[in-house]
Write a protein that holds these residues in place. Structure first.
Motif, PDB file in Angstrom:
ATOM      1  N   ILE A  20      40.964  51.708 -41.183  1.00 38.44           N
ATOM      2  CA  ILE A  20      42.344  51.894 -41.820  1.00 38.44           C
ATOM      3  C   ILE A  20      42.208  53.621 -42.007  1.00 38.44           C
ATOM      4  O   ILE A  20      43.430  54.326 -41.868  1.00 38.44           O
ATOM      5  N   ILE A  21      41.310  54.043 -42.692  1.00 36.54           N
ATOM      6  CA  ILE A  21      41.035  55.357 -43.020  1.00 36.54           C
ATOM      7  C   ILE A  21      41.120  56.354 -41.843  1.00 36.54           C
ATOM      8  O   ILE A  21      41.854  57.236 -41.748  1.00 36.54           O
ATOM      9  N   ALA A  22      40.731  55.787 -40.608  1.00 39.89           N
ATOM     10  CA  ALA A  22      40.630  56.898 -39.587  1.00 39.89           C
ATOM     11  C   ALA A  22      42.137  56.967 -39.030  1.00 39.89           C
ATOM     12  O   ALA A  22      42.420  57.794 -38.487  1.00 39.89           O
ATOM     13  N   ILE A  23      42.969  55.906 -38.859  1.00 42.59           N
ATOM     14  CA  ILE A  23      44.350  55.922 -38.766  1.00 42.59           C
ATOM     15  C   ILE A  23      45.257  56.623 -39.530  1.00 42.59           C
ATOM     16  O   ILE A  23      46.073  57.667 -39.129  1.00 42.59           O
ATOM     17  N   GLU A  24      45.125  56.456 -40.704  1.00 42.18           N
ATOM     18  CA  GLU A  24      45.923  56.999 -41.844  1.00 42.18           C
ATOM     19  C   GLU A  24      45.551  58.696 -41.864  1.00 42.18           C
ATOM     20  O   GLU A  24      46.583  59.383 -42.140  1.00 42.18           O
ATOM     21  N   THR A  25      44.399  58.866 -41.550  1.00 43.00           N
ATOM     22  CA  THR A  25      44.029  60.299 -41.754  1.00 43.00           C
ATOM     23  C   THR A  25      44.273  61.198 -40.355  1.00 43.00           C
ATOM     24  O   THR A  25      44.159  62.379 -40.431  1.00 43.00           O
ATOM     25  N   ASN A  26      44.617  60.373 -39.304  1.00 47.14           N
ATOM     26  CA  ASN A  26      45.094  61.208 -37.922  1.00 47.14           C
ATOM     27  C   ASN A  26      46.626  61.077 -37.951  1.00 47.14           C
ATOM     28  O   ASN A  26      47.207  60.455 -37.002  1.00 47.14           O
ATOM     29  N   HIS A  27      47.223  62.063 -38.888  1.00 42.21           N
ATOM     30  CA  HIS A  27      48.803  61.939 -38.916  1.00 42.21           C
ATOM     31  C   HIS A  27      49.189  62.899 -37.471  1.00 42.21           C
ATOM     32  O   HIS A  27      50.357  62.814 -37.295  1.00 42.21           O
ATOM     33  N   ASN A  28      48.391  63.369 -36.996  1.00 42.44           N
ATOM     34  CA  ASN A  28      48.887  64.308 -35.733  1.00 42.44           C
ATOM     35  C   ASN A  28      49.071  63.232 -34.632  1.00 42.44           C
ATOM     36  O   ASN A  28      49.923  63.624 -33.645  1.00 42.44           O
ATOM     37  N   HIS A  40      50.800  46.260 -46.441  1.00 42.44           N
ATOM     38  CA  HIS A  40      50.569  47.317 -45.376  1.00 42.44           C
ATOM     39  C   HIS A  40      51.409  48.762 -45.490  1.00 42.44           C
ATOM     40  O   HIS A  40      52.190  48.626 -46.277  1.00 42.44           O
ATOM     41  N   MET A  41      50.945  49.465 -44.657  1.00 43.55           N
ATOM     42  CA  MET A  41      51.717  50.654 -44.201  1.00 43.55           C
ATOM     43  C   MET A  41      51.596  50.582 -42.737  1.00 43.55           C
ATOM     44  O   MET A  41      50.664  50.171 -41.927  1.00 43.55           O
ATOM     45  N   ARG A  42      52.799  51.207 -41.896  1.00 41.52           N
ATOM     46  CA  ARG A  42      52.907  51.237 -40.578  1.00 41.52           C
ATOM     47  C   ARG A  42      52.923  52.704 -40.139  1.00 41.52           C
ATOM     48  O   ARG A  42      53.535  53.637 -40.628  1.00 41.52           O
ATOM     49  N   ARG A  43      52.525  53.099 -39.181  1.00 39.64           N
ATOM     50  CA  ARG A  43      52.578  54.124 -38.149  1.00 39.64           C
ATOM     51  C   ARG A  43      53.163  54.020 -36.806  1.00 39.64           C
ATOM     52  O   ARG A  43      52.920  52.809 -36.246  1.00 39.64           O
ATOM     53  N   THR A  44      53.546  55.070 -36.133  1.00 45.43           N
ATOM     54  CA  THR A  44      53.774  54.808 -34.761  1.00 45.43           C
ATOM     55  C   THR A  44      53.258  55.948 -33.980  1.00 45.43           C
ATOM     56  O   THR A  44      53.060  57.084 -34.378  1.00 45.43           O
ATOM     57  N   ALA A  45      52.586  55.491 -32.812  1.00 45.30           N
ATOM     58  CA  ALA A  45      51.680  56.341 -31.887  1.00 45.30           C
ATOM     59  C   ALA A  45      52.487  57.654 -31.294  1.00 45.30           C
ATOM     60  O   ALA A  45      53.630  56.967 -30.570  1.00 45.30           O
ATOM     61  N   GLY A  61      46.241  54.290 -50.213  1.00 47.04           N
ATOM     62  CA  GLY A  61      46.331  54.724 -48.786  1.00 47.04           C
ATOM     63  C   GLY A  61      45.382  55.983 -48.884  1.00 47.04           C
ATOM     64  O   GLY A  61      44.286  56.215 -49.678  1.00 47.04           O
ATOM     65  N   PHE A  62      45.432  56.501 -47.862  1.00 44.25           N
ATOM     66  CA  PHE A  62      44.445  57.685 -47.648  1.00 44.25           C
ATOM     67  C   PHE A  62      45.434  59.175 -46.999  1.00 44.25           C
ATOM     68  O   PHE A  62      46.309  58.935 -46.407  1.00 44.25           O
ATOM     69  N   GLY A  63      44.591  60.198 -47.025  1.00 48.58           N
ATOM     70  CA  GLY A  63      45.247  61.275 -46.076  1.00 48.58           C
ATOM     71  C   GLY A  63      46.184  61.817 -46.953  1.00 48.58           C
ATOM     72  O   GLY A  63      46.481  61.785 -48.182  1.00 48.58           O
ATOM     73  N   ILE A  64      47.210  62.506 -46.207  1.00 48.43           N
ATOM     74  CA  ILE A  64      48.537  63.177 -46.829  1.00 48.43           C
ATOM     75  C   ILE A  64      49.572  62.231 -47.341  1.00 48.43           C
ATOM     76  O   ILE A  64      50.185  62.702 -48.257  1.00 48.43           O
ATOM     77  N   HIS A  65      49.335  60.930 -47.220  1.00 45.37           N
ATOM     78  CA  HIS A  65      50.344  60.111 -47.829  1.00 45.37           C
ATOM     79  C   HIS A  65      49.863  59.187 -48.876  1.00 45.37           C
ATOM     80  O   HIS A  65      50.298  58.302 -49.121  1.00 45.37           O
ATOM     81  N   ARG A  66      48.431  59.742 -49.589  1.00 48.79           N
ATOM     82  CA  ARG A  66      47.794  58.952 -50.399  1.00 48.79           C
ATOM     83  C   ARG A  66      48.920  58.926 -51.677  1.00 48.79           C
ATOM     84  O   ARG A  66      49.430  59.786 -51.841  1.00 48.79           O
ATOM     85  N   CYS A  67      48.967  57.683 -52.271  1.00 47.63           N
ATOM     86  CA  CYS A  67      49.934  57.601 -53.303  1.00 47.63           C
ATOM     87  C   CYS A  67      49.941  58.881 -54.364  1.00 47.63           C
ATOM     88  O   CYS A  67      48.967  59.031 -54.987  1.00 47.63           O
ATOM     89  N   VAL A  68      51.167  59.134 -54.355  1.00 44.60           N
ATOM     90  CA  VAL A  68      50.986  60.449 -55.392  1.00 44.60           C
ATOM     91  C   VAL A  68      51.081  59.944 -56.858  1.00 44.60           C
ATOM     92  O   VAL A  68      50.547  60.931 -57.831  1.00 44.60           O
ATOM     93  N   GLY A  69      51.387  59.006 -57.134  1.00 51.05           N
ATOM     94  CA  GLY A  69      51.398  58.402 -58.513  1.00 51.05           C
ATOM     95  C   GLY A  69      50.476  57.546 -59.053  1.00 51.05           C
ATOM     96  O   GLY A  69      50.443  56.802 -59.839  1.00 51.05           O
TER      97      GLY A  69
END
Length: 429
Positions: A71-79, A315-320, A371-379
């Protein structure tokens, strides 16, 4: 009342989870989130197929990421893995209020640089200084809510405590008219609950057109607040921050509404559902409740443990954005990749004894709930502070609060939400 479902229901779910062919397992089934019997399905995927492709009758095909480190690996690879199409497993299929030209952009569903610019605009609301300033008000309001609870009589913990506390906090964050704060709860529930009752046709659920009309009403209300804030000097509330922020002051109406709804739900559900799930966890683990009574200082580690154990965002979802090989699997461009926080928080390879609720856990903040990375919960720090203050005030007043019936859970694989839960404060002899 056990948090992991009844013994018989879990046994049946386990048998089903381990007898179903791997390629037919669908961890998104909402019914299992209502009965709280999804755990064995995630357990099997973590063991046998931690990067798993499945097809849901409701959501179509998607990849499930179920282990903590993955999960960390996917979420921190926002590129490679984008947030822009959607952050939930569903798509805009005509049943979603953001469909049919009614899209509601929000910064959590954006990629850099726009995500970073809009997030930075509202970040001061949860600065260390602002949290310190808000703490006395949170404590005062929590104390008043708790003092008004009946003793020796049943009441709904969710409505009397969890909802009321978070709604009051939301009103403060937005500088929203306090006497109308119930509107915030209504709009939040409408977005997160797929079976919101219709106002027009009592007895049936709200349809797409009615929901759209209600959301436009929300937009109009907040536009009124926006127009007022624009004429005033910048203030420390979310509407003012958006109205004066360089990256947000020219937002189109629907983008403004999208971000308002994001902040309403984000500022509400983590705290609301952890307050309810935490009380349930203490009742299901009386040895931990005894430990808390003996040493209330453990609230400091108990709060993040409650958040991990409840996992309010499932959950949170991303799109490749491109074809990408991950853990020996080829994820193709355009495919949905779903990070199951609820599974990562029970990952045996990352968290010791993860199915146990342990209020003095050694590393209580080692969890995926924010969550992790740039989308880690701001609050996240605000959520923790609210929960800590509430439990401090609870322990000053009530040695024990009993859960006296089964909680009613939301049918959703996105939010792990408790809709109602009967409780009672024992009368003192």
């Amino acid at each position: 009342m056990a948090d992991d479902g009844s013994v018989s229901a879990l046994e049946a779910a386990r048998a089903e989870a381990y007898s179903t062919p791997l390629d037919q397992i669908d961890v998104s089934a909402g019914d299992r989130f209502v009965t709280n019997t999804f755990w064995p399905f995630f357990e099997r995927l973590r063991k046998e197929a931690p990067v798993h492709y499945g097809v849901s009758p409701e959501f179509g095909g998607f990849w499930s990421i179920t282990r903590f480190e993955d999960i960390i690996a996917i979420e921190t690879n926002h590129n490679v893995f984008s947030s822009e199409k959607s952050i939930s497993i569903g798509d805009n299929d005509g049943n979603d209020p953001t469909a049919d030209g009614f899209e509601l952009p929000m910064f959590i569903a954006m990629d850099p640089p726009k995500h970073d610019e809009q997030r930075k605009t509202i970040a001061p609301i949860v600065s260390s200084e602002n949290l310190r300033n808000m703490a006395p008000l949170i404590r005062e309001r929590a104390g008043k809510i708790l003092d008004e609870l009946p003793v020796g009589e049943p009441f709904d913990w969710v409505q009397r405590v969890s909802v009321e506390l978070t709604t009051q906090m939301l009103a403060t964050l937005f500088d929203f008219p306090f006497e109308e704060r119930g509107k915030l709860t209504y709009w939040s529930d409408m977005i997160t609950n797929p079976t919101t009752p219709s106002k027009i046709n009592p007895g049936v659920d709200m349809d797409f057109e009615e929901m759209k009309a209600e959301l436009l009403g929300c937009a109009a209300y907040f536009k009124g607040l926006w127009d007022l804030r624009v004429t005033e000097p910048p203030k420390a509330d979310l509407v003012s921050m958006l109205a004066h922020g360089e990256a947000t002051k020219e937002m189109p109406l629907f983008e403004f509404l999208g971000n308002i709804l994001l902040l309403i739900v984000g500022g509400n559900d983590t705290t609301r559902n952890t307050l309810s799930g935490g009380l349930l966890a203490l009742n299901d683990n009386p040895d931990q409740y005894d430990k808390l009574r003996a040493n209330p200082a453990l609230i400091e580690t108990m709060v993040p443990e409650m958040i991990r154990y409840q996992s309010p965002v499932a959950h949170m979802r991303r799109t490749a954005k491109e074809d990408f090989e991950f853990q020996g699997k080829l994820i193709k461009k355009g495919e949905k990749v779903v990070m199951w926080y609820v599974s990562g928080n029970r990952d045996e390879t990352a968290i010791p004894n993860p199915d146990a609720f342990i209020i003095d856990r050694e590393r209580p903040r080692h969890h995926a709930a924010f969550g992790f990375g740039i989308h880690r919960c701001v609050g996240m720090r605000l959520a923790e502070m609210q929960l800590r203050i509430v439990w401090e005030e609870i322990m000053r007043r009530y040695p024990r609060i009993e859960v006296i019936g089964e909680p009613v859970r939301l049918k959703s694989c996105f939010l792990r939400a408790i809709r109602s839960m009967p409780a009672q404060i024992p009368a003192r002899a």
